[in-house]
Design a protein around this motif. Structure first.
Motif, PDB file in Angstrom:
ATOM      1  N   ASP A  29      42.453  39.306  35.079  1.00 42.90           N
ATOM      2  CA  ASP A  29      41.600  40.474  35.205  1.00 42.90           C
ATOM      3  C   ASP A  29      41.611  41.293  33.925  1.00 42.90           C
ATOM      4  O   ASP A  29      42.249  40.909  32.932  1.00 42.90           O
ATOM      5  N   THR A  30      40.919  42.417  33.918  1.00 41.81           N
ATOM      6  CA  THR A  30      40.788  43.222  32.697  1.00 41.81           C
ATOM      7  C   THR A  30      42.079  43.940  32.316  1.00 41.81           C
ATOM      8  O   THR A  30      42.161  44.526  31.236  1.00 41.81           O
ATOM      9  N   GLU A  31      43.085  43.902  33.176  1.00 38.36           N
ATOM     10  CA  GLU A  31      44.396  44.481  32.872  1.00 38.36           C
ATOM     11  C   GLU A  31      45.401  43.411  32.476  1.00 38.36           C
ATOM     12  O   GLU A  31      46.585  43.689  32.281  1.00 38.36           O
ATOM     13  N   GLY A  32      44.918  42.165  32.373  1.00 35.17           N
ATOM     14  CA  GLY A  32      45.789  41.068  31.959  1.00 35.17           C
ATOM     15  C   GLY A  32      46.611  40.453  33.073  1.00 35.17           C
ATOM     16  O   GLY A  32      47.479  39.618  32.824  1.00 35.17           O
ATOM     17  N   ALA A 201      33.897  46.366  35.426  1.00 33.13           N
ATOM     18  CA  ALA A 201      35.092  46.926  34.784  1.00 33.13           C
ATOM     19  C   ALA A 201      35.112  48.453  34.727  1.00 33.13           C
ATOM     20  O   ALA A 201      36.180  49.051  34.567  1.00 33.13           O
ATOM     21  N   ASP A 202      33.944  49.116  34.818  1.00 34.89           N
ATOM     22  CA  ASP A 202      33.896  50.569  34.815  1.00 34.89           C
ATOM     23  C   ASP A 202      33.743  51.050  36.261  1.00 34.89           C
ATOM     24  O   ASP A 202      32.638  51.073  36.803  1.00 34.89           O
ATOM     25  N   PRO A 203      34.847  51.440  36.908  1.00 39.59           N
ATOM     26  CA  PRO A 203      34.786  51.768  38.343  1.00 39.59           C
ATOM     27  C   PRO A 203      33.899  52.967  38.664  1.00 39.59           C
ATOM     28  O   PRO A 203      33.282  53.002  39.737  1.00 39.59           O
ATOM     29  N   ASP A 247      31.580  39.835  43.529  1.00 41.76           N
ATOM     30  CA  ASP A 247      32.132  40.454  42.324  1.00 41.76           C
ATOM     31  C   ASP A 247      33.212  39.559  41.727  1.00 41.76           C
ATOM     32  O   ASP A 247      33.547  38.514  42.296  1.00 41.76           O
ATOM     33  N   CYS A 248      33.761  39.993  40.583  1.00 42.79           N
ATOM     34  CA  CYS A 248      34.626  39.124  39.803  1.00 42.79           C
ATOM     35  C   CYS A 248      35.843  39.865  39.259  1.00 42.79           C
ATOM     36  O   CYS A 248      35.819  41.085  39.094  1.00 42.79           O
ATOM     37  N   ILE A 249      36.866  39.112  38.963  1.00 46.55           N
ATOM     38  CA  ILE A 249      38.063  39.630  38.328  1.00 46.55           C
ATOM     39  C   ILE A 249      37.897  39.667  36.816  1.00 46.55           C
ATOM     40  O   ILE A 249      38.314  40.607  36.141  1.00 46.55           O
ATOM     41  N   ILE A 250      37.273  38.651  36.266  1.00 46.11           N
ATOM     42  CA  ILE A 250      37.156  38.457  34.823  1.00 46.11           C
ATOM     43  C   ILE A 250      36.287  39.541  34.189  1.00 46.11           C
ATOM     44  O   ILE A 250      35.248  39.917  34.735  1.00 46.11           O
TER      45      ILE A 250
END
Length: 285
Positions: A29-32, A201-203, A247-250
């Motif tokens: 995900d965007t937090e690694g 990625a921008d909640p 939706d996606c994790i990546i």
């Protein structure tokens, strides 16, 4: 009623096989953080059009049934010729003779997505063959040659209830509008196939535009997005599409949108309607 060239279109058969789900490695995900969760392919029993696109413990989850062909050239024919709303018929296996509906196309993985009723899903197996009456390629609206139509069965086009305004613009019911800055994966790819992801990625933006409430099968308007030939930013351009996967994790990814109509100018207007979903237009169960 808008006049089209439906009587000039060619109907052909295309065919695919139910694919097997794929899993190469962890998804980050965007937090690694690493995740091992369901993704594309197969028969997805509990995620269908009409369900929410967000909130699943998955990544790029495809609703219903995913089909493709191992031969890339033939699979390209399947992806390019079939249209959303086309009739799909099972031609092998226990469910032979049962019918469903095409609901979208997933680029990259190059899957064609099919909706079937629950009792039919229980009879299906990986590898079963599904044949589609491909109809809709080349669809045009008379006197609106600058508005391109892709991936859209003429019957579904009529069900969308597209209206001509007094100024000549076309009005389409949509669940929400999405700004170009939120569009990610799919930029630069051919517009006549596959899909275009809404980034998650921008909640705050995601919530502000009501994207956390999007449903699979929803009709949406992409603002300043030109998908006439390839996908990209163009101020004033408009794209109408259908939400086809979860939706996606990546990073750079999210709910996928398959193009239905697009114009380089602001000749397509959206009218908010929370019921603008393919399940309502085609009475899907």
């Amino acid at each position: 009623m808008l006049k089209t060239n439906q009587d000039k279109l060619v109907m052909q058969s295309v065919c695919g096989e139910i694919s097997h789900p794929r899993a190469r490695t962890y998804r980050f995900d965007t937090e690694g953080q690493a995740h091992m969760v369901p993704g594309t392919g197969g028969i997805t029993y509990n995620v269908k059009v009409g369900d929410y696109a967000s909130g699943w413990k998955g990544d790029h989850v495809e609703p219903g049934v995913s089909i493709q062909l191992s031969d890339a050239l033939k699979n390209s024919g399947l992806n390019c010729m079939a249209c959303v709303g086309n009739e799909a018929k099972v031609i092998s296996g226990e469910a032979k003779g049962e019918k469903g509906v095409v609901t979208g196309f997933h680029g990259g993985i190059e899957h064609t997505l099919i909706h079937f009723e629950d009792e039919i899903m229980e009879k299906l197996s990986i590898g079963d063959k599904i044949q589609i009456k491909a109809f809709g390629n080349g669809l045009e609206i008379e006197s609106y040659e600058d508005i391109k139509i892709y991936n859209l069965d003429p019957k579904l086009f009529e069900q969308l209830g597209i209206r001509k305004q007094d100024n000549g613009n076309l009005e389409v019911d949509v669940v929400t509008e999405v700004p170009a800055r939120l569009m990610g994966s799919g930029i630069g790819s051919p517009a006549y196939r596959g899909d275009y992801d809404i980034q998650t990625a921008d909640p705050q933006d995601y919530k502000d535009f009501g994207l956390d409430k999007l449903k699979l099968g929803d009709i949406v308007l992409l603002r300043d997005c030109d998908t006439t030939y390839s996908r990209g930013y163009l101020k004033g351009a408009v794209t109408i599409g259908i939400v086809i996967h979860s939706d996606c994790i990546i990073g750079g990814h999210g709910p996928g949108v398959t193009t239905l109509l697009t114009c380089k100018e602001s000749k397509i207007k959206g009218k908010k309607n929370s019921e603008a979903n393919i399940v309502n237009y085609l009475n899907l169960k």
